[in-house]
Design an enzyme around this catalytic site. Structure first.
Site, PDB file in Angstrom:
ATOM      1  N   ASP A  89      31.105  40.068  46.475  1.00  0.00           N
ATOM      2  CA  ASP A  89      32.365  39.464  46.885  1.00  0.00           C
ATOM      3  C   ASP A  89      32.126  38.225  47.745  1.00  0.00           C
ATOM      4  OD1 ASP A  89      35.349  39.711  47.243  1.00  0.00           O
ATOM      5  OD2 ASP A  89      34.748  39.891  49.340  1.00  0.00           O
TER       6      ASP A  89
ATOM      7  N   GLU B  42      31.164  36.592  42.613  1.00  0.00           N
ATOM      8  CA  GLU B  42      32.518  36.050  42.719  1.00  0.00           C
ATOM      9  C   GLU B  42      32.378  34.735  43.481  1.00  0.00           C
ATOM     10  OE1 GLU B  42      36.724  36.000  44.756  1.00  0.00           O
ATOM     11  OE2 GLU B  42      35.016  36.930  45.729  1.00  0.00           O
TER      12      GLU B  42
END
Length: 737
Positions: A406, A459
């Site tokens: 993330d 990401e």
């Protein structure tokens, strides 16, 4: 003749005694336990609140210890030259307990462990730090070990001390900054924390950063645990790496476990989730973060227990049961992993030992301006080790098949969300966080080396060069690649959704938003994400982004999914979007399953979309043209890329043998009769294999029941073409008949 007075143990040095009682002593084992002195042994114990302590020596010999005040008991045992095995009998009121003395044991951490920790290279760090049930010195107990280099002292406290840590000070193991204590008699289920004396002398009570199990929030303590799970996924693990991920079918169903079916535990989810995902035909699930986190509203993205699956849904072994069930159903398990930041809770990692430790000491490098959290200090070898080992831990111990990392962009740029003057350039004057680059490279290299068959996803929302390039290949920016297996294609997601949100009459002015992704499609290995981020907080559910009435919205939704599944790159869809849920996702109640209830009047509308997703996945996995050459330019060819006025796109996908699939998208609400499309001239006819306008999906059923014949009419720069009817707001897939 006068009897001699029994000799007493020599008193402790006042300074040493004060440090011991204050929890500030670096070597309590030098004061407590049994030690040879001239003429015999001294046995000393620290037992707060005890009324009496007796040492039981071999052959049943008992030695009463004298209370020296403040819970310190001591005795001199004459003539003994070696420290024997002994136990303590400790009396509290009318109760007497037989216990082994923690301070008669040598360190339970080996030299190799300490060396690797000191080097920041312990790739199985969780086996050395944290709590570990073990047999040591002939007795069974739990070793506690924690990294706290700035602490003046550390003590273990828990339910086994009635949360008074005075009696269990830990010893420092030198320059590693590790504190250790083996406590006999403590086993699984014990609840504990560390009582840390900060450099200024104040105390802080902290959960174990390496805890592998935690209390259920809002409680925050750590729990001693050992795994007893026996895996049944050997077949899956043996074959999961048989094909490189970028050349394999990957279709991901993203799940927020606490809200998918609210109230279900890991084991209950194992009864339902594999069957549901198998029915829909997804190859993988991706769990939003499962590591322990204090605030449910963060969805798991503000982690405090990096090594512990959240206790909200069960134990670590229960989580293994869920992963195992998915593997036995033939479904891979990906997991969101959050090494970018951590919250400031005063019982967790923030200023863990009284000074910045896991976070950077400079606030301009530590405080995250967007989320009110702290960023890790990637330049510190022990912090890198904590995170790299954590990535290995989830893949190795829980058989997770991949990690979606993330917020990579926030890690890579020193000026991320910061204004001028709020950040410091790197040593070359640039904005790149070179420490974070080195960490990500090390993490990827280590995980891929140790865990064959896994894949990592980034990401990453910028144009950083080489996210999925090998770490040893230097790019134009002077950096090696980051080493990820795949990257989320945020540009494709943003552009294509922006196009779909427009009324069809306006789409011709935005046609490039559907074609631009192919300009950079092969710069990285991509996955196409329609994730939770796109269906929350005012962004609307996927079907609700679409223009028009309810029929048109569903038609647009279906056409878009058909386009997405045919586009180069793997695909990811968030839960609830597979059946066109109209409301935004809420972590409080999860997907609106009632929309599929047979008693609901419009359930057929939603079930039709769900049936389409099932068929998309089944045709996709059975058609190598759609995934085998996702990362090779030879696997894609535009047929129609410029029909902006018609709102039409058409392209060919090829597998490794050159077998094609033709995808045709009509993003206008009109039926286009006899629409001519150029095709390869080596096939006599083309037949539909999927049509998002089929009646069974809720469409108008403008479908081609018979193959369309190839005609020797040049079109779109090709020697042959076909004429076909394009259904409204629909995507059609065709293969040579």
């Amino acid at each position: 003749m006068t009897a001699k007075t029994p000799r007493t143990a020599p008193p402790l040095d006042p300074g040493e005694r004060a440090r011991l009682l204050a929890g500030e002593h670096h070597d309590p084992h030098a004061l407590l336990g049994a030690h040879p002195v001239k003429g015999g042994l001294v046995i000393r114990a620290l037992r707060p609140w005890a009324s009496a302590v007796t040492a039981v020596l071999p052959k049943g010999r008992k030695v009463e210890l004298t209370h020296d005040g403040d819970g310190i008991f001591s005795a001199f045992v004459p003539l003994l030259r070696k420290v024997p095995a002994y136990e303590l009998r400790v009396r509290y009121g009318d109760d007497e307990l037989a216990v082994q003395d923690p301070y008669r044991h040598l360190p339970s951490l080996g030299e190799l462990d300490l060396h690797l920790i000191g080097e920041g290279r312990h790739e199985e760090l969780w086996t050395a730090l944290g709590s570990r049930v073990m047999r040591h010195g002939g007795v069974t107990g739990t070793r506690f070990a924690v990294w706290a280099p700035n602490a003046r002292g550390v003590r273990v406290t828990g339910d086994f001390t009635h949360w008074d840590g005075t009696g269990l000070p830990m010893r420092s193991l030198g320059s590693t900054g590790v504190w250790e204590l083996f406590v006999p008699g403590i086993g699984e289920g014990a609840v504990y924390k560390y009582d840390i004396t900060r450099p200024d002398g104040s105390h802080t009570l902290r959960a174990d950063p390496m805890a592998r199990r935690t209390e259920c929030p809002p409680d925050t303590a750590s729990i001693v645990t050992e795994s007893h799970y026996e895996w049944s996924d050997q077949e899956w693990m043996a074959r999961r790496g048989a094909r490189p991920p970028h050349e394999a079918p990957i279709s991901v169903y993203e799940v927020h476990l606490p809200s998918w079916r609210p109230g279900l535990t890991y084991r209950q989810l194992a009864d339902e989730l594999p069957a549901y995902v198998s029915e829909l035909g997804f190859t993988h699930v991706e769990f939003m973060p499962v590591a322990e986190h204090p605030f449910g509203g963060s969805w798991g993205y503000q982690v405090t227990g990096f090594y512990a699956p959240t206790a909200r849904l069960g134990t670590p072994d229960d989580f293994k049961f869920l992963v195992d069930a998915l593997h036995r159903a033939g479904i891979g398990v990906l997991m969101d992993w959050v090494p970018a930041h951590f919250p400031k809770d005063d019982w967790a990692l923030a200023e863990f030992d009284g000074r910045p430790l896991y976070e950077h000491e400079d606030p301009r490098r530590s405080h995250h301006p967007d989320w009110g959290t702290l960023e890790f200090d990637y330049g510190r070898k022990e912090v890198r080790n904590f995170l790299v080992a954590n990535a290995v831990y989830w893949c190795q111990e829980f058989h997770v098949d991949g990690l979606r990392v993330d917020a990579v962009a926030s890690m890579l740029y020193l000026d991320y969300s910061r204004e001028y003057g709020e950040w410091l350039p790197n040593e070359h004057g640039g904005r790149e966080n070179l420490d974070a680059v080195a960490f990500l490279q090390e993490m990827n290299a280590t995980v891929y080396r140790r865990c064959p068959g896994i894949v990592t996803f980034a990401e990453e929302s910028t144009a950083w060069d080489g996210v999925t390039r090998a770490t040893d290949l230097v790019g134009p920016g002077g950096h090696g690649g980051l080493g990820f297996g795949m990257k989320w294609n945020m540009g494709w997601m943003h552009d294509s959704l922006q196009y779909m949100e427009k009324e069809p009459v306006h789409r011709k002015y935005h046609h490039h938003e559907m074609t631009f992704s192919m300009v950079y499609a092969y710069s990285e290995n991509y996955i196409l994400p329609i994730s939770h981020d796109e269906v929350v907080h005012g962004k609307r559910a996927l079907v609700s982004k679409m223009p028009g009435d309810w029929w048109q919205r569903r038609a647009n939704h279906r056409a878009y999914l058909g386009f997405m599944w045919a586009h180069p790159g793997k695909q990811l869809l968030f839960m609830g979007q597979e059946f066109a849920q109209g409301s935004e996702w809420s972590a409080d109640h999860g997907p609106e399953w009632w929309l599929l209830d047979p008693g609901y009047g419009a359930q057929a509308d939603h079930r039709g979309v769900k049936d389409l997703v099932r068929d998309l996945n089944r045709v996709y996995t059975a058609t190598p043209s759609l995934w085998e050459r996702d990362t090779a330019p030879e696997g894609f060819e535009w047929v129609i890329g410029d029909a902006a006025d018609d709102n039409v796109l058409a392209f060919l996908r090829y597998d490794g043998f050159g077998s094609p699939l033709l995808a045709v998208c009509n993003f206008s609400p009109v039926v286009r009769q006899d629409y001519r499309i150029g095709v390869p001239d080596s096939f006599a006819a083309w037949g539909e294999v999927l049509n998002t306008d089929a009646a069974r999906y809720g469409g108008s059923d403008v479908v081609g029941t018979d193959p369309v014949k190839t005609e020797t009419v040049p079109w779109h720069g090709r020697a042959a073409s076909v004429r076909m009817t394009l259904p409204p707001l629909a995507t059609v897939w065709l293969r040579p008949a």
